[in-house]
Design an enzyme around this catalytic site. Structure first.
Site, PDB file in Angstrom:
ATOM      1  N   HIS A  17      -1.551   2.476  -3.885  1.00 19.46           N
ATOM      2  CA  HIS A  17      -2.707   2.673  -4.633  1.00 19.46           C
ATOM      3  C   HIS A  17      -3.212   1.606  -5.369  1.00 19.46           C
ATOM      4  CE1 HIS A  17      -6.369   4.672  -6.181  1.00 19.46           C
ATOM      5  NE2 HIS A  17      -5.956   5.697  -5.586  1.00 19.46           N
TER       6      HIS A  17
ATOM      7  N   GLU B 282      -6.112  -0.539  -0.659  1.00 22.08           N
ATOM      8  CA  GLU B 282      -4.894   0.067  -0.615  1.00 22.08           C
ATOM      9  C   GLU B 282      -4.485  -0.010   0.813  1.00 22.08           C
ATOM     10  OE1 GLU B 282      -5.597   4.164  -2.050  1.00 22.08           O
ATOM     11  OE2 GLU B 282      -7.374   3.421  -3.204  1.00 22.08           O
TER      12      GLU B 282
END
Length: 320
Positions: free
Chosen positions: A199, A296
């Site tokens: 992330h 991501e």
């Protein structure tokens, strides 16, 4: 299992050989394991690798390259929180509301999503970002330092996901790039499945941000309803961020180019992370949304591992 996963499923290796399999003839410096819960003073491992006390008293790993680049990784969540290139610019971003108290994941840098991406039967994005990892090994290759972190199942993880596993996470620092390798091994006597993502928060000026390389990808757009994403196809050469963005790109290419709006172009390449996610919360996070963007690498499709089987995924962030 989809064809895109086949080349990344490997038979498991012993703990000693699995560390060396990440590297190309490195000089290795195995030490007694440092567990994140312990109070850790300054201690040198491989040249360019040290452990010190970070924010909130949490142990962190400091990587320093002879070329002038630096990185920081917290053992809590195995979260990379800083990657500075030789000119001193930090390409990553940690939110001002981030806390370093082991009560919640570190908000920023490169948090893990494992063994679940997004909401589901366990906590948001799984437990890997919310537990202590340990140092399995450190090494240096042609002057470039690297550290290998390890996570294994325990009573906490089994309360949510009742499987025996090993996660090895190698972070390697180079002059203008940071590479990560994640290896998940099924240590159980039964199959298991999972999703995963990195992330990554990039420092940015959101009005000038663009991402190239996603044209033609199938999209799952979580705006306006994240529980019922809209299927579509990306038609733009460059994706920009004029407002709230939360979109999954299936079948993403092996490299994306991020213009962070601060005068930097960053290549985000991967192997086996077959999907991508773009996110900026806009006014939902008014205090800092202008200062970052999340690009991501993800594995949205479920990965299934048989006993003793492994899955490996690599990411490289490079200033170009």
């Amino acid at each position: 299992m989809a064809a895109s996963c086949a080349s990344t499923l490997l038979p498991s290796l012993s703990s000693s050989s699995s560390s060396s399999s990440f590297s190309n003839s490195p000089q290795r410096f195995r030490r007694s394991r440092v567990v994140a819960m312990a109070s850790v003073g300054q201690k040198v491992y491989a040249p360019g690798v040290a452990v010190s006390e970070g924010n909130g008293g949490l142990p962190k790993i400091n990587l320093k390259s002879p070329h002038g680049s630096e990185a920081e990784i917290y053992l809590f969540g195995a979260c990379v929180t800083s990657f500075k290139v030789p000119n001193g610019k930090d390409l990553l971003f940690v939110r001002p509301d981030a806390v370093f108290n082991r009560q919640k994941p570190i908000s920023g840098g490169i948090p893990h999503c494992f063994p679940q991406f997004g909401p589901g039967p366990m906590q948001q994005h799984g437990f890997a970002r919310n537990v202590n990892w340990s140092i399995a090994d450190s090494e240096v290759t042609e002057g470039d330092p690297a550290v290998i972190l390890e996570l294994k199942d325990d009573s906490y993880s089994r309360s949510m996901w009742d499987f025996s596993f090993q996660a090895l996470y190698k972070v390697s620092l180079h002059s203008k790039s940071l590479s990560t390798t994640l290896k998940i091994t099924n240590m159980d006597d039964k199959p298991f499945s999972f999703n995963s993502a990195l992330h990554t928060y990039f420092r940015a000026s959101i009005t000038g941000v663009s991402v190239k390389g996603l044209k033609g990808c199938k999209t799952l757009n979580k705006d306006p309803d994240p529980k019922n994403p809209l299927e579509g196809k990306e038609e733009r050469e460059e994706v920009t961020f004029p407002g709230f963005v939360d979109c999954i790109y299936l079948g993403a290419p092996g490299e994306l180019i991020l213009d962070n709006g601060l005068g930097d172009k960053i290549a985000i390449s991967n192997s086996s992370w077959s999907d991508a996610v773009l996110w900026n919360p806009h006014l939902q996070m008014e205090a800092c949304y202008k200062d970052f963007v999340c690009v991501e690498n993800a594995k949205i499709e479920t990965v299934q591992l048989e006993p003793k089987q492994s899955w490996v995924a690599e990411q490289k962030i490079e200033l170009i």
